[in-house]
Design a protein around this motif. Structure first.
Motif, PDB file in Angstrom:
ATOM      1  N   ARG A 101       0.484   9.645  -9.861  1.00 42.55           N
ATOM      2  CA  ARG A 101       1.053   8.318 -10.106  1.00 42.55           C
ATOM      3  C   ARG A 101       1.034   7.541  -8.793  1.00 42.55           C
ATOM      4  NH1 ARG A 101       6.682  10.259 -12.138  1.00 42.55           N
ATOM      5  NH2 ARG A 101       6.315  11.467 -10.236  1.00 42.55           N
ATOM      6  N   LEU A 102       0.197   6.524  -8.755  1.00 39.19           N
ATOM      7  CA  LEU A 102      -0.077   5.789  -7.517  1.00 39.19           C
ATOM      8  C   LEU A 102       0.426   4.353  -7.629  1.00 39.19           C
ATOM      9  CD1 LEU A 102      -1.570   5.566  -4.766  1.00 39.19           C
ATOM     10  CD2 LEU A 102      -3.634   5.002  -6.062  1.00 39.19           C
ATOM     11  N   GLY A 103       1.166   3.917  -6.629  1.00 36.59           N
ATOM     12  CA  GLY A 103       1.635   2.529  -6.563  1.00 36.59           C
ATOM     13  C   GLY A 103       0.907   1.777  -5.470  1.00 36.59           C
ATOM     14  N   MET A 104       0.413   0.575  -5.787  1.00 37.65           N
ATOM     15  CA  MET A 104      -0.339  -0.238  -4.817  1.00 37.65           C
ATOM     16  C   MET A 104       0.200  -1.667  -4.827  1.00 37.65           C
ATOM     17  SD  MET A 104      -2.884   1.712  -3.562  1.00 37.65           S
ATOM     18  CE  MET A 104      -4.297   0.702  -3.142  1.00 37.65           C
ATOM     19  N   ILE A 105       0.298  -2.261  -3.635  1.00 35.83           N
ATOM     20  CA  ILE A 105       0.700  -3.665  -3.567  1.00 35.83           C
ATOM     21  C   ILE A 105      -0.414  -4.558  -4.106  1.00 35.83           C
ATOM     22  CG2 ILE A 105       2.414  -3.557  -1.740  1.00 35.83           C
ATOM     23  CD1 ILE A 105       0.180  -4.299   0.231  1.00 35.83           C
ATOM     24  N   ASP A 106      -0.018  -5.752  -4.543  1.00 34.75           N
ATOM     25  CA  ASP A 106      -0.964  -6.703  -5.120  1.00 34.75           C
ATOM     26  C   ASP A 106      -2.094  -7.050  -4.159  1.00 34.75           C
ATOM     27  OD1 ASP A 106       0.772  -6.746  -7.241  1.00 34.75           O
ATOM     28  OD2 ASP A 106       1.711  -8.640  -6.711  1.00 34.75           O
ATOM     29  N   ASP A 107      -1.810  -7.047  -2.860  1.00 37.49           N
ATOM     30  CA  ASP A 107      -2.799  -7.460  -1.854  1.00 37.49           C
ATOM     31  C   ASP A 107      -4.096  -6.651  -1.934  1.00 37.49           C
ATOM     32  OD1 ASP A 107       0.033  -7.610  -1.069  1.00 37.49           O
ATOM     33  OD2 ASP A 107      -0.704  -8.790   0.617  1.00 37.49           O
ATOM     34  N   LEU A 108      -4.000  -5.395  -2.413  1.00 39.19           N
ATOM     35  CA  LEU A 108      -5.158  -4.501  -2.431  1.00 39.19           C
ATOM     36  C   LEU A 108      -5.742  -4.337  -3.833  1.00 39.19           C
ATOM     37  CD1 LEU A 108      -3.777  -1.704  -0.073  1.00 39.19           C
ATOM     38  CD2 LEU A 108      -5.142  -3.695   0.536  1.00 39.19           C
ATOM     39  N   GLU A 109      -5.198  -5.082  -4.780  1.00 38.24           N
ATOM     40  CA  GLU A 109      -5.530  -4.867  -6.190  1.00 38.24           C
ATOM     41  C   GLU A 109      -7.025  -4.992  -6.476  1.00 38.24           C
ATOM     42  OE1 GLU A 109      -4.131  -6.660 -10.513  1.00 38.24           O
ATOM     43  OE2 GLU A 109      -3.914  -7.867  -8.710  1.00 38.24           O
ATOM     44  N   ALA A 110      -7.666  -6.036  -5.968  1.00 35.93           N
ATOM     45  CA  ALA A 110      -9.056  -6.303  -6.345  1.00 35.93           C
ATOM     46  C   ALA A 110     -10.052  -5.587  -5.452  1.00 35.93           C
ATOM     47  CB  ALA A 110      -9.312  -7.809  -6.319  1.00 35.93           C
TER      48      ALA A 110
END
Length: 321
Positions: A101-110
């Motif tokens: 289960r990995l959480g990523m900030i929006d900044d790295l989404e694309a």
């Protein structure tokens, strides 16, 4: 002890978690390669052993009861512990995980997240990846509640004692203004004082970071707009509604809006933030460091090199750690 008591199985827990996540018995069955009747029977057995109703199965979609929400947190921890135990017994150091289960900030989404998941999937062919994209403070709350295994987010202060932290990226904040709005021969800050600041929302850590920095410098800058979208914020700046303060990662995420904008360093004391990977220490073996290495490689290739080529003024203000 009554016959059948205490027979809570890992399979039953896995069925429950899959149903809770899919919100559908048929979808959980497809995911697990089982029949809907088998899934339903496992849920019945689990509820019988726990003496509580966990799911309202007649609802569409399936709804967790209060007891179900409470048990879900424990269930996810149990599954992770079981996966880690299997990995340790096999000497795999996290390579044998069945789910991550990995959480990523929006900044790295694309730019980063799709490539990272593709690489991790190739390295761990039996692992299921569950992704949560959100603001940093939300991701840390979920990691603290053991609803996530790894989070990649902005550093928000000293790490808790239970955490391991892997630095990934450091960047100095910059300003973005509409091209031609500033006279390069005049004092930049004086010109900005006469224009409204389009502020990133202070409901998120990044907006509070900017606001606190301005307060420390005793800078009072008028603003009419406070937005939680990089795209909307830069679109407002492009329309001449003011100027903004953002980290370079945010600019690169909304790069289609950058033509027509000018990027400058802060005309006052610098403000820096770090992006880090955080996990529970010792829970995933070497996996957090391996994931961090993959992200550093992607940041160098996909973000840093293109950003410095497009905006030479960023050189030295952003770096992979």
């Amino acid at each position: 002890m009554a016959e059948g008591a205490g027979r809570i199985t890992l399979w039953g827990i896995e069925v429950f978690v899959a149903t809770a996540e899919e919100r559908s018995i048929s979808a959980a069955a497809r995911r697990l390669g089982a029949s809907p009747s088998a899934v339903s029977q496992q849920l019945t057995n689990l509820e019988t052993e726990l003496g509580a109703t966990l799911l309202l199965r007649n609802a569409r979609p399936v709804v967790l009861t209060a007891a179900g929400e409470a048990f879900r947190r424990r269930a996810e921890t149990i599954l992770n512990e079981a996966a880690q135990a299997r990995a340790e017994v096999r000497g795999e150091g996290g390579a044998g995980l069945s789910r991550l289960r990995l959480g990523m900030i929006d900044d790295l989404e694309a730019d980063i997240t799709p490539r990272l998941l593709t690489r991790l999937a190739g390295q761990q062919p039996t692992c299921q990846f569950l992704l949560e994209t959100n603001a940093s403070h939300v991701l840390y709350d979920q990691l603290d509640a053991q609803a996530l295994d790894l989070v990649v987010a902005a550093e928000m202060g000293p790490a808790p004692a239970w955490a391991e932290v892997h630095p990934l990226w450091s960047e100095n904040f910059v300003i973005a203004v509409r091209e031609g709005d500033l006279d390069p021969s005049g004092p930049v800050l004086d010109q900005l004082r006469n224009r409204p600041l389009v502020h990133y929302t202070t409901r998120h850590h990044m907006g509070r970071l900017v606001a606190s920095h301005l307060t420390r410098l005793d800078l009072t800058l008028a603003h009419r707009f406070e937005l939680d979208s990089y795209h909307a914020l830069l679109a407002m700046v492009g329309q001449g509604e003011g100027w903004t303060i953002l980290p370079p990662l945010a600019l690169m995420r909304a790069r289609r809006l950058l033509p027509g904008l000018a990027i400058h360093p802060l005309p006052f004391a610098p403000l820096t933030r770090r992006i880090v990977l955080t996990a529970r220490a010792g829970m995933l073996g070497e996996l957090p460091e391996r994931v961090a290495d993959e992200i550093r490689t992607l940041l160098q290739e996909v973000v840093l090199a293109p950003a410095e080529e497009a905006y030479p003024t960023l050189k030295g203000t952003v770096r992979v750690l």
